[in-house]
Write an enzyme that holds these catalytic residues in place. Sequence first.
Site, mmCIF file in Angstrom:
data_model
loop_
_atom_site.group_PDB
_atom_site.id
_atom_site.type_symbol
_atom_site.label_atom_id
_atom_site.label_comp_id
_atom_site.label_asym_id
_atom_site.label_seq_id
_atom_site.Cartn_x
_atom_site.Cartn_y
_atom_site.Cartn_z
ATOM 1 C CG ASP A 10 43.401 42.447 41.071
ATOM 2 O OD1 ASP A 10 43.431 42.389 39.829
ATOM 3 O OD2 ASP A 10 43.175 41.464 41.785
ATOM 4 C CB SER A 11 38.664 41.872 41.011
ATOM 5 O OG SER A 11 39.523 40.815 40.613
ATOM 6 C CB CYS A 73 42.039 43.881 37.505
ATOM 7 S SG CYS A 73 40.623 42.768 37.304
ATOM 8 C CD GLU A 158 41.135 35.904 44.870
ATOM 9 O OE1 GLU A 158 40.114 35.939 45.568
ATOM 10 O OE2 GLU A 158 41.636 36.920 44.341
ATOM 11 C CB CYS A 192 44.377 36.250 35.027
ATOM 12 S SG CYS A 192 43.679 36.400 36.703
ATOM 13 C CG HIS A 194 44.431 35.981 40.712
ATOM 14 N ND1 HIS A 194 43.839 37.145 40.303
ATOM 15 C CD2 HIS A 194 43.964 35.743 41.967
ATOM 16 C CE1 HIS A 194 43.054 37.595 41.269
ATOM 17 N NE2 HIS A 194 43.111 36.759 42.283
#
Length: 271
Positions: A10-11, A73, A158, A192, A194
């Site tokens: 993942d990024s 991702c 994040e 996404c 996240h």
Amino acid sequence: MQASPIGIFDSGYGGLTVFRSIADRLPDYNYIYLGDNARSPYGDHAFDIIYKYTLECVEWLFAKGCHLVILACNTASAKALRTIQQRDLPAKYPDRRVLGVIRPTAEVIDQYTSTKQVGVMGTRGTVNSKSYLLEINKFFPDIQVYQQSCPMWVPLIENNEHLEPGADFFINEYCSQLLKQSADIDCVLLACTHYPLLLPKLKTIFPDYINILAQGDIVANSLVDYLARHPEIEQKLGKQGERSFYTSGDPVAFDEHASIFFGEALKSGKM
């Protein structure tokens, strides 16, 4: 033959939500997780930059012994996966496989909508790629897809600010913009990895009749099916239950934030 781990990329941190579901579903396998935190977020980068970064990370995981890599991702899956599968693997890594998260989700999206009106919330990169529009249309031409980019959500998550009151404006704003596109949306896909961390707030915003769909369990179930259909890959995989975590960023910072996504404390190394 040396046992091969499953690579998960993942990024940043978001792929850990997918990894959590995969590890719960397939606990005996060995895994290596790589977060490209030094260069995240990927959402606003151009195609060629995302492809370059993703390929570098995939090749790093290959060098670690991975025969199978999951791009956990959406942005990387949207902008890099096809080129890697069609160009790089046949030319340089014919015995390796790279899978993404978009196709498995598109294959089952019809199970979560009665009105055939689906909302997709993602980064600008994912939304602009139109990957979900194309993939869902391949399987279910009768489903209407409405997209909404949410550029502030990943930075908020994040930085662990997503559940604070200050995040409410951006969470409500993007949800409102999506629902304005159609009154008949009854399924919202969090495109996404996240975004599942926003579920507590999203459940208070969206009406009860709307299914809010995270991808972790879908990708995990798809991986189980893939391994059953591809014994030539499955037989190469190690099954000692080993898990390793790496980041291109600061391991101390990664460990602090990653536990929020993975649901338990972990110790990472430097890429």
